[in-house]
Write an enzyme that holds these catalytic residues in place. Structure first.
Site, PDB file in Angstrom:
ATOM      1  N   THR A  37       0.867  -1.172   0.000  1.00 16.88           N
ATOM      2  CA  THR A  37       0.000   0.000   0.000  1.00 16.88           C
ATOM      3  C   THR A  37       0.909   1.230   0.000  1.00 16.88           C
ATOM      4  N   PHE A  80       2.017  -8.118  10.869  1.00 17.85           N
ATOM      5  CA  PHE A  80       2.145  -6.663  11.002  1.00 17.85           C
ATOM      6  C   PHE A  80       1.208  -5.950  10.033  1.00 17.85           C
ATOM      7  N   THR A 125      -1.914  -3.123  19.375  1.00 14.57           N
ATOM      8  CA  THR A 125      -1.463  -1.798  19.821  1.00 14.57           C
ATOM      9  C   THR A 125      -2.046  -1.443  21.185  1.00 14.57           C
ATOM     10  N   ASP A 126      -1.344  -0.591  21.905  1.00 18.47           N
ATOM     11  CA  ASP A 126      -1.871  -0.121  23.199  1.00 18.47           C
ATOM     12  C   ASP A 126      -3.131   0.739  23.000  1.00 18.47           C
ATOM     13  N   GLU A 127      -3.361   1.179  21.749  1.00 23.20           N
ATOM     14  CA  GLU A 127      -4.513   2.062  21.501  1.00 23.20           C
ATOM     15  C   GLU A 127      -5.848   1.349  21.684  1.00 23.20           C
ATOM     16  N   TYR A 149      -9.313   3.302  13.677  1.00 20.53           N
ATOM     17  CA  TYR A 149      -8.084   2.475  13.669  1.00 20.53           C
ATOM     18  C   TYR A 149      -8.043   1.556  14.881  1.00 20.53           C
ATOM     19  N   SER A 150      -8.145   2.150  16.084  1.00 20.81           N
ATOM     20  CA  SER A 150      -7.986   1.299  17.278  1.00 20.81           C
ATOM     21  C   SER A 150      -9.155   0.332  17.429  1.00 20.81           C
ATOM     22  N   SER A 152     -10.656  -1.112  14.917  1.00 18.70           N
ATOM     23  CA  SER A 152     -10.415  -2.227  13.984  1.00 18.70           C
ATOM     24  C   SER A 152      -9.342  -3.159  14.564  1.00 18.70           C
ATOM     25  N   LYS A 153      -8.352  -2.598  15.226  1.00 21.61           N
ATOM     26  CA  LYS A 153      -7.320  -3.445  15.858  1.00 21.61           C
ATOM     27  C   LYS A 153      -7.934  -4.248  17.013  1.00 21.61           C
ATOM     28  N   LYS A 188       3.592   9.830  10.294  1.00 22.67           N
ATOM     29  CA  LYS A 188       3.535   9.672  11.750  1.00 22.67           C
ATOM     30  C   LYS A 188       4.344  10.800  12.380  1.00 22.67           C
ATOM     31  N   ARG A 213       2.360  10.365  24.886  1.00 25.16           N
ATOM     32  CA  ARG A 213       2.639   9.071  24.266  1.00 25.16           C
ATOM     33  C   ARG A 213       3.887   8.481  24.930  1.00 25.16           C
ATOM     34  N   ARG A 272      -7.082  16.699  16.632  1.00 24.60           N
ATOM     35  CA  ARG A 272      -7.619  15.481  16.009  1.00 24.60           C
ATOM     36  C   ARG A 272      -8.959  15.170  16.674  1.00 24.60           C
ATOM     37  N   GLY A 274     -11.602  13.074  18.560  1.00 24.47           N
ATOM     38  CA  GLY A 274     -11.522  11.910  19.457  1.00 24.47           C
ATOM     39  C   GLY A 274     -10.104  11.627  19.941  1.00 24.47           C
TER      40      GLY A 274
HETATM   41  P1  NAD Z   1       3.001   0.666   8.484  1.00 26.98           P
HETATM   42  O1  NAD Z   1       1.788   1.422   8.092  1.00 26.98           O
HETATM   43  O2  NAD Z   1       4.347   1.299   8.402  1.00 26.98           O
HETATM   44  O3  NAD Z   1       3.082  -0.687   7.609  1.00 26.98           O
HETATM   45  C1  NAD Z   1       1.985  -1.513   7.363  1.00 26.98           C
HETATM   46  C2  NAD Z   1       2.398  -2.508   6.273  1.00 26.98           C
HETATM   47  O4  NAD Z   1       1.291  -3.382   6.021  1.00 26.98           O
HETATM   48  C3  NAD Z   1       2.745  -1.848   4.923  1.00 26.98           C
HETATM   49  O5  NAD Z   1       3.914  -2.420   4.405  1.00 26.98           O
HETATM   50  C4  NAD Z   1       1.546  -2.150   4.050  1.00 26.98           C
HETATM   51  O6  NAD Z   1       1.854  -2.226   2.663  1.00 26.98           O
HETATM   52  C5  NAD Z   1       1.118  -3.498   4.613  1.00 26.98           C
HETATM   53  N1  NAD Z   1      -0.303  -3.793   4.349  1.00 26.98           N
HETATM   54  C6  NAD Z   1      -1.372  -2.967   4.542  1.00 26.98           C
HETATM   55  N2  NAD Z   1      -2.506  -3.606   4.186  1.00 26.98           N
HETATM   56  C7  NAD Z   1      -2.149  -4.855   3.778  1.00 26.98           C
HETATM   57  C8  NAD Z   1      -2.877  -5.974   3.326  1.00 26.98           C
HETATM   58  N3  NAD Z   1      -4.219  -5.936   3.188  1.00 26.98           N
HETATM   59  N4  NAD Z   1      -2.216  -7.117   3.019  1.00 26.98           N
HETATM   60  C9  NAD Z   1      -0.861  -7.163   3.148  1.00 26.98           C
HETATM   61  N5  NAD Z   1      -0.111  -6.125   3.551  1.00 26.98           N
HETATM   62  C10 NAD Z   1      -0.749  -4.983   3.879  1.00 26.98           C
HETATM   63  O7  NAD Z   1       2.709   0.126   9.949  1.00 26.98           O
HETATM   64  P2  NAD Z   1       3.670  -0.066  11.212  1.00 26.98           P
HETATM   65  O8  NAD Z   1       3.772   1.219  11.923  1.00 26.98           O
HETATM   66  O9  NAD Z   1       4.889  -0.796  10.796  1.00 26.98           O
HETATM   67  O10 NAD Z   1       2.754  -1.016  12.094  1.00 26.98           O
HETATM   68  C11 NAD Z   1       2.846  -2.439  11.985  1.00 26.98           C
HETATM   69  C12 NAD Z   1       1.880  -3.065  12.972  1.00 26.98           C
HETATM   70  O11 NAD Z   1       2.193  -2.632  14.287  1.00 26.98           O
HETATM   71  C13 NAD Z   1       0.427  -2.669  12.718  1.00 26.98           C
HETATM   72  O12 NAD Z   1      -0.373  -3.804  12.913  1.00 26.98           O
HETATM   73  C14 NAD Z   1       0.136  -1.613  13.777  1.00 26.98           C
HETATM   74  O13 NAD Z   1      -1.218  -1.641  14.156  1.00 26.98           O
HETATM   75  C15 NAD Z   1       1.042  -2.069  14.899  1.00 26.98           C
HETATM   76  N6  NAD Z   1       1.516  -1.006  15.819  1.00 26.98           N
HETATM   77  C16 NAD Z   1       2.221   0.071  15.319  1.00 26.98           C
HETATM   78  C17 NAD Z   1       2.714   1.038  16.202  1.00 26.98           C
HETATM   79  C18 NAD Z   1       3.538   2.215  15.723  1.00 26.98           C
HETATM   80  O14 NAD Z   1       3.897   3.057  16.550  1.00 26.98           O
HETATM   81  N7  NAD Z   1       3.877   2.318  14.464  1.00 26.98           N
HETATM   82  C19 NAD Z   1       2.467   0.908  17.582  1.00 26.98           C
HETATM   83  C20 NAD Z   1       1.743  -0.192  18.044  1.00 26.98           C
HETATM   84  C21 NAD Z   1       1.289  -1.146  17.139  1.00 26.98           C
HETATM   85  P1  TYD Z   2       0.823   9.576  15.532  1.00 27.56           P
HETATM   86  O1  TYD Z   2       2.252   9.503  15.151  1.00 27.56           O
HETATM   87  O2  TYD Z   2      -0.202   9.728  14.454  1.00 27.56           O
HETATM   88  O3  TYD Z   2       0.533   8.271  16.415  1.00 27.56           O
HETATM   89  P2  TYD Z   2      -0.778   7.869  17.293  1.00 27.56           P
HETATM   90  O4  TYD Z   2      -1.875   8.781  16.970  1.00 27.56           O
HETATM   91  O5  TYD Z   2      -1.044   6.486  16.789  1.00 27.56           O
HETATM   92  O6  TYD Z   2      -0.352   7.928  18.710  1.00 27.56           O
HETATM   93  O7  TYD Z   2       0.615  10.760  16.563  1.00 27.56           O
HETATM   94  C1  TYD Z   2       1.314  10.799  17.789  1.00 27.56           C
HETATM   95  C2  TYD Z   2       0.838  12.025  18.555  1.00 27.56           C
HETATM   96  O8  TYD Z   2       1.217  13.202  17.840  1.00 27.56           O
HETATM   97  C3  TYD Z   2      -0.668  12.081  18.687  1.00 27.56           C
HETATM   98  O9  TYD Z   2      -1.009  12.579  19.989  1.00 27.56           O
HETATM   99  C4  TYD Z   2      -1.105  13.069  17.627  1.00 27.56           C
HETATM  100  C5  TYD Z   2       0.081  14.012  17.515  1.00 27.56           C
HETATM  101  N1  TYD Z   2       0.300  14.558  16.165  1.00 27.56           N
HETATM  102  C6  TYD Z   2       0.457  15.937  15.995  1.00 27.56           C
HETATM  103  O10 TYD Z   2       0.390  16.736  16.952  1.00 27.56           O
HETATM  104  N2  TYD Z   2       0.670  16.414  14.734  1.00 27.56           N
HETATM  105  C7  TYD Z   2       0.744  15.589  13.641  1.00 27.56           C
HETATM  106  O11 TYD Z   2       0.918  16.092  12.495  1.00 27.56           O
HETATM  107  C8  TYD Z   2       0.595  14.184  13.829  1.00 27.56           C
HETATM  108  C9  TYD Z   2       0.663  13.238  12.665  1.00 27.56           C
HETATM  109  C10 TYD Z   2       0.389  13.720  15.122  1.00 27.56           C
END
Ligand code: NAD
Ligand code: TYD
Length: 335
Positions: A37, A80, A125-127, A149-150, A152-153, A188, A213, A272, A274
């Site tokens: 994606t 993942f 996720t902790d969310e 998002y949270s 769906s998780k 992010k 966070r 944001r 919620g």
């Molecule tokens: P990311 O968005 O960087 O990567 C997601 C990957 O999944 C991408 O490579 C995308 O192409 C692939 N993907 C999406 N839909 C798909 C599908 N239908 N089939 C196959 N591949 C698909 O995400 P991330 O930050 O690396 O997160 C990975 C996992 O960890 C997720 O499940 C997320 O919920 C969880 N998580 C992330 C964080 C964080 O801080 N990033 C924290 C806690 C949990």
């Molecule tokens: P994010 O990286 O989207 O992670 P999550 O929402 O999954 O925790 O955001 C982290 C924090 O930063 C969240 O409280 C929202 C805030 N944020 C901003 O203030 N500005 C931004 O442009 C983004 C993307 C996030």
């Protein structure tokens, strides 16, 4: 030979984990499956492609035929694959329901129908717990997700737990806090702010900037994931967090300081919808398996900033095209 399937292995944490597996279990046959994606980038694992034990499949976890074909050939699965960005889930939730819930269910069905798979680790996720103003969530606390998002998780977690209870499908779940490190898509907050500042652009800070966070270095998460995959108890959930709690404003000040930019680079924007105020998880269950975070927060943030400074060629193309379109739609009013 042990075979591990890493779904979503071209994303941020998945690619870091694939690299971790190639270093720590070089004897494993590794299959990375990813839909590619907007968030999936094959370059994230380009260093693995010459490894004879590595193979890549471009595919969707929602594709029943494909998943039914691959799953019986593997011993371990770490999922993942997900839609992961809260803001996108607020504007367009559909893909979240499809991938995060239906896709996980599709893998669960294939695991249930195969006697070969020994362990299926669902990355959550902790969310899913929702926001907590004081104290920390434990694994048996109720789920109160706030965003599509949270939610769906959380749906995926509940399906995994139901498959354990009903069929003894060998699942495990990790719920980690916010990760940071190399190869994180620049939507992010940390990579967005760092790359904006490198480009001399302002950073959009949501609301009052006081949301908290807990920041976990991606390498520490990989160590925890790998330990749980091999030694966690089947049917169980494990929280992963570093206890490095900071407000978004504190984080932004730190990034400004590291990149030598003035406070005027902060652009306060509307909040944001919620927006969860604080996330915090109690990690004593994982710590009792011998895990603890090794990264020093400031030092690892510094290394992360240096990585984005040294890898402009990786993130610059990601901030054009689809990303620009997305930001146009996401336009937030200055407050
Ligand atoms: P990311 O968005 O960087 O990567 C997601 C990957 O999944 C991408 O490579 C995308 O192409 C692939 N993907 C999406 N839909 C798909 C599908 N239908 N089939 C196959 N591949 C698909 O995400 P991330 O930050 O690396 O997160 C990975 C996992 O960890 C997720 O499940 C997320 O919920 C969880 N998580 C992330 C964080 C964080 O801080 N990033 C924290 C806690 C949990
Ligand atoms: P994010 O990286 O989207 O992670 P999550 O929402 O999954 O925790 O955001 C982290 C924090 O930063 C969240 O409280 C929202 C805030 N944020 C901003 O203030 N500005 C931004 O442009 C983004 C993307 C996030």
């Amino acid at each position: 030979m042990t075979t591990i399937l890493i779904t979503g292995g071209c994303g941020f944490i998945g690619s870091n984990y694939a690299r971790y597996v190639s270093r720590h279990h070089p004897e494993y046959k590794m299959i990375v499956l990813d839909k590619l994606t907007y968030a999936g980038n094959p370059e994230n694992i380009s260093d693995l492609k010459n490894n004879p034990n590595f193979s890549f499949i471009k595919g969707d976890i929602c594709d029943e035929k494909l998943i039914t074909e691959i799953v019986p050939k593997v011993d371990y699965i770490v999922n993942f694959a997900a839609e992961t960005h809260v803001d996108r889930s607020i504007s367009e939730p559909d893909a979240f329901i499809k991938t995060d819930i239906f896709g996980t269910h599709n893998i669960l069905e294939a695991v249930r129908n195969s006697s070969n798979v020994k362990r299926f680790l669902q990355i959550s996720t902790d969310e899913v717990y929702g926001s907590i103003l004081e104290g920390s969530f434990r694994e048996d606390d109720p789920l109160e997700p706030s965003s599509p998002y949270s939610a769906s998780k959380a749906g995926a977690d509940l399906m995994c737990l139901a498959y354990w209870t009903t069929y003894k499908t060998p699942i495990l779940i990790t719920r980690s806090s916010n990760n940071y490190g190399p190869y994180q898509y620049p939507e992010k907050v940390i990579p967005l702010f760092v790359t904006n500042l490198i480009e001399n652009k302002q950073v959009p800070l949501y609301g009052d900037g006081l949301n908290v966070r807990d920041w976990l270095y991606v390498e520490d998460n990989c160590v925890g994931i790998d330990l749980i995959l091999h030694e966690g108890k089947l049917g169980e959930i494990y929280n992963i967090g570093a206890g490095e709690e900071v407000t978004n404003l504190e984080l932004t000040h730190l990034l400004l300081e590291m990149l030598d930019k003035p406070k005027s680079m902060i652009r306060p924007v509307e909040d944001r919808k919620g927006h969860d105020r604080r996330y915090s998880v109690d990690c004593s269950k994982l710590r009792s398996l011998g895990w603890k975070p090794l990264a020093d927060f400031k030092e690892s943030i510094k290394q992360t900033v240096a990585w984005y400074q040294a890898n402009r060629a990786w993130w610059e193309p990601l901030k054009s095209g689809e990303f620009k379109e997305y930001y146009k739609k996401q336009y937030r009013q200055m407050v």
